[in-house]
Enzyme design. Sequence first.
Site, PDB file in Angstrom:
ATOM      1  N   THR A 133       0.828  -1.206   0.000  1.00 41.97           N
ATOM      2  CA  THR A 133       0.000   0.000   0.000  1.00 41.97           C
ATOM      3  C   THR A 133       0.862   1.256   0.000  1.00 41.97           C
ATOM      4  O   THR A 133       0.599   2.210  -0.744  1.00 41.97           O
ATOM      5  CB  THR A 133      -0.927   0.012   1.233  1.00 41.97           C
ATOM      6  N   GLN A 163      -6.284  -1.522  -2.338  1.00 41.15           N
ATOM      7  CA  GLN A 163      -5.551  -0.342  -1.877  1.00 41.15           C
ATOM      8  C   GLN A 163      -4.781   0.325  -3.020  1.00 41.15           C
ATOM      9  O   GLN A 163      -4.008  -0.326  -3.728  1.00 41.15           O
ATOM     10  CB  GLN A 163      -4.577  -0.718  -0.764  1.00 41.15           C
ATOM     11  N   ASP A 186      -8.229   3.670   0.078  1.00 44.55           N
ATOM     12  CA  ASP A 186      -6.981   4.253   0.593  1.00 44.55           C
ATOM     13  C   ASP A 186      -6.507   5.452  -0.231  1.00 44.55           C
ATOM     14  O   ASP A 186      -5.320   5.567  -0.554  1.00 44.55           O
ATOM     15  CB  ASP A 186      -5.879   3.193   0.660  1.00 44.55           C
ATOM     16  N   ASP A 207     -11.931   3.076   3.453  1.00 47.14           N
ATOM     17  CA  ASP A 207     -10.801   3.566   4.259  1.00 47.14           C
ATOM     18  C   ASP A 207     -10.059   4.692   3.544  1.00 47.14           C
ATOM     19  O   ASP A 207      -8.830   4.750   3.578  1.00 47.14           O
ATOM     20  CB  ASP A 207      -9.826   2.420   4.557  1.00 47.14           C
ATOM     21  N   TRP A 277      -8.818   0.562  12.159  1.00 49.27           N
ATOM     22  CA  TRP A 277      -7.747  -0.133  11.454  1.00 49.27           C
ATOM     23  C   TRP A 277      -6.739  -0.706  12.456  1.00 49.27           C
ATOM     24  O   TRP A 277      -6.243  -1.813  12.299  1.00 49.27           O
ATOM     25  CB  TRP A 277      -7.070   0.834  10.484  1.00 49.27           C
TER      26      TRP A 277
END
EC number: 3.1.1.11
Length: 374
Positions: A133, A163, A186, A207, A277
């Site tokens: 990521t 991600q 992300d 997220d 997370w």
Amino acid sequence: MVKLLNSTRELSINALSMLNSFGDMVAQATGLNRKLLTTDSSDATARRLLQISNAKPNATVALDGSGQYKTIKEALDAVPKKNTEPFIIFIKAGVYKEYIDIPKSMTNVVLIGEGPTKTKITGNKSVKDGPSTFHTTTVGVNGANFVAKNIGFENTAGPEKEQAVALRVSADKAIIYNCQIDGYQDTLYVHTYRQFYRDCTITGTVDFIFGNGEAVLQNCKVIVRKPAQNQSCMVTAQGRTEPIQKGAIVLQNCEIKPDTDYFSLSPPSKTYLGRPWKEYSRTIIMQSYIDKFIEPEGWAPWNITNFGRDTSYYAEYQNRGPGAALDKRITWKGFQKGFTGEAAQKFTAGVYINNDENWLQKANVPYEAGMMKV
């Protein structure tokens, strides 16, 4: 650690004045109206900052060859080693297909575009392609005192690619102003250190604001995009691993809304304000507009487990909109039911990230130190 870094990371007032003046020039050229918000309009330092004029960029980037450089990377290569003053790079309108990594040694870099939808830096790396990521990011910032203004950061990997980071900030005293940060899962990695976002638009699905930096977002539009089929959306995923860590994601006077095609999925997606997370995940949403598409529970567990339910820290204060009602919110120990104005004040920009250094005032960006009039 922050104190050890201060000597090399502190911008001088005069240098920041140059940044402000050039920023005003760009704002005039692009038709942007810049409203200054300071804690004290009579502050002598602010007056001196506003009097400085005629700042010029150190480098100009243009795809058509009308600047000194055709790529942003070439302009960054021109930044002096151990740079102690703002190095201003003006990036003309265009779509720049580059992967940018600003190293820790490259401090005081200033990127100014012609508008968040006119000057765009784009990439499409994702974990599905192999990298972690951290390394999917289109633009990664490690050098302290970074400023970005009027620029778009984008990762186009898509909702199925998992991600895929558009912008990662791992730099102390970073300022992102009037920028567009687009992605899916992300999107914005507020990785570490103090960082301030003002008048930005951040889009994504899962997220899409995440990390363990000390991040304050003011007056930002947070837009949830259409996800993949059967995918739930999470606005935040904060990553504090120990209770002594200072990290938090703070949204103040932001708008949390769905994108125009969000409801085109059947069955419709569920969206939450965030999930833990890491074990001590901490997120505060205050004085913000929350639209009705947010699930009444507000916050979701991590993969339907008990992880972080007792140790996380989730707070909401003075929010508005049809999704802001607290009566059906989660009953976890980590949800701060009695969150007061006194508690909220500790997470305002002036207290939480600016403290006694006044680096945000010195930068002379639009900024509200305390609670806002909304």
